[in-house]
Design a protein around this motif. Structure first.
Motif, mmCIF file in Angstrom:
data_model
loop_
_atom_site.group_PDB
_atom_site.id
_atom_site.type_symbol
_atom_site.label_atom_id
_atom_site.label_comp_id
_atom_site.label_asym_id
_atom_site.label_seq_id
_atom_site.Cartn_x
_atom_site.Cartn_y
_atom_site.Cartn_z
ATOM 1 N N SER A 182 107.157 53.176 79.301
ATOM 2 C CA SER A 182 108.576 53.272 79.631
ATOM 3 C C SER A 182 109.325 52.221 78.816
ATOM 4 N N THR A 183 110.629 52.270 78.831
ATOM 5 C CA THR A 183 111.411 51.261 78.116
ATOM 6 C C THR A 183 111.161 49.874 78.699
ATOM 7 N N THR A 184 110.969 49.794 80.000
ATOM 8 C CA THR A 184 110.701 48.506 80.651
ATOM 9 C C THR A 184 109.360 47.939 80.202
ATOM 10 N N GLN A 185 108.344 48.769 80.139
ATOM 11 C CA GLN A 185 107.023 48.312 79.707
ATOM 12 C C GLN A 185 107.042 47.877 78.242
ATOM 13 N N ALA A 186 107.715 48.645 77.393
ATOM 14 C CA ALA A 186 107.821 48.280 75.984
ATOM 15 C C ALA A 186 108.612 46.982 75.823
ATOM 16 N N ALA A 187 109.646 46.822 76.629
ATOM 17 C CA ALA A 187 110.456 45.605 76.574
ATOM 18 C C ALA A 187 109.626 44.370 76.908
ATOM 19 N N GLU A 188 108.803 44.463 77.927
ATOM 20 C CA GLU A 188 107.945 43.341 78.306
ATOM 21 C C GLU A 188 106.949 43.029 77.198
ATOM 22 N N ARG A 189 106.392 44.052 76.582
ATOM 23 C CA ARG A 189 105.402 43.881 75.520
ATOM 24 C C ARG A 189 106.020 43.233 74.278
ATOM 25 N N TRP A 190 107.258 43.626 73.946
ATOM 26 C CA TRP A 190 107.894 43.175 72.717
ATOM 27 C C TRP A 190 108.822 41.983 72.901
ATOM 28 N N GLY A 191 109.059 41.560 74.132
ATOM 29 C CA GLY A 191 109.950 40.431 74.378
ATOM 30 C C GLY A 191 111.419 40.762 74.197
ATOM 31 N N LEU A 192 111.790 41.984 74.547
ATOM 32 C CA LEU A 192 113.176 42.440 74.457
ATOM 33 C C LEU A 192 113.646 42.876 75.831
ATOM 34 N N SER A 193 114.933 43.197 75.962
ATOM 35 C CA SER A 193 115.426 43.768 77.210
ATOM 36 C C SER A 193 115.185 45.273 77.192
ATOM 37 N N ALA A 194 115.116 45.869 78.363
ATOM 38 C CA ALA A 194 114.905 47.314 78.464
ATOM 39 C C ALA A 194 116.079 48.064 77.834
ATOM 40 N N ARG A 195 117.277 47.533 77.970
ATOM 41 C CA ARG A 195 118.448 48.173 77.376
ATOM 42 C C ARG A 195 118.361 48.171 75.851
#
Length: 69
Positions: A5-18
């Motif tokens: 999900s965007t949230t999971q990718a955000a956590e992995r990459w150090g970005l916000s979900a938005r």
């Protein structure tokens, strides 16, 4: 194939979900797909490069200084 999900990718990459959602909308994440109202991202997708200017010099148009009347 596994998807994130965007949230999971955000956590992995150090970005916000938005920010991840914006990158998906701009088609900068290879293989990202819209699933209903959400984006799904392949588990092996790479974080896109930062497209901001790295030189610390901003590109400005070369206009002559015109005095304001």
């Amino acid at each position: 194939m596994k998807y994130l999900s965007t949230t999971q990718a955000a956590e992995r990459w150090g970005l916000s979900a938005r920010r991840v959602a914006i990158l998906c909308e701009q088609e900068r994440i290879v293989g990202a797909q819209k699933a209903g109202n959400n984006w799904i991202i392949p588990d092996d997708a790479q974080k896109p490069d930062d497209a901001r200017i790295k030189s610390e010099k901003y590109i400005k148009s070369q206009k002559e200084d015109v005095p304001n009347d």
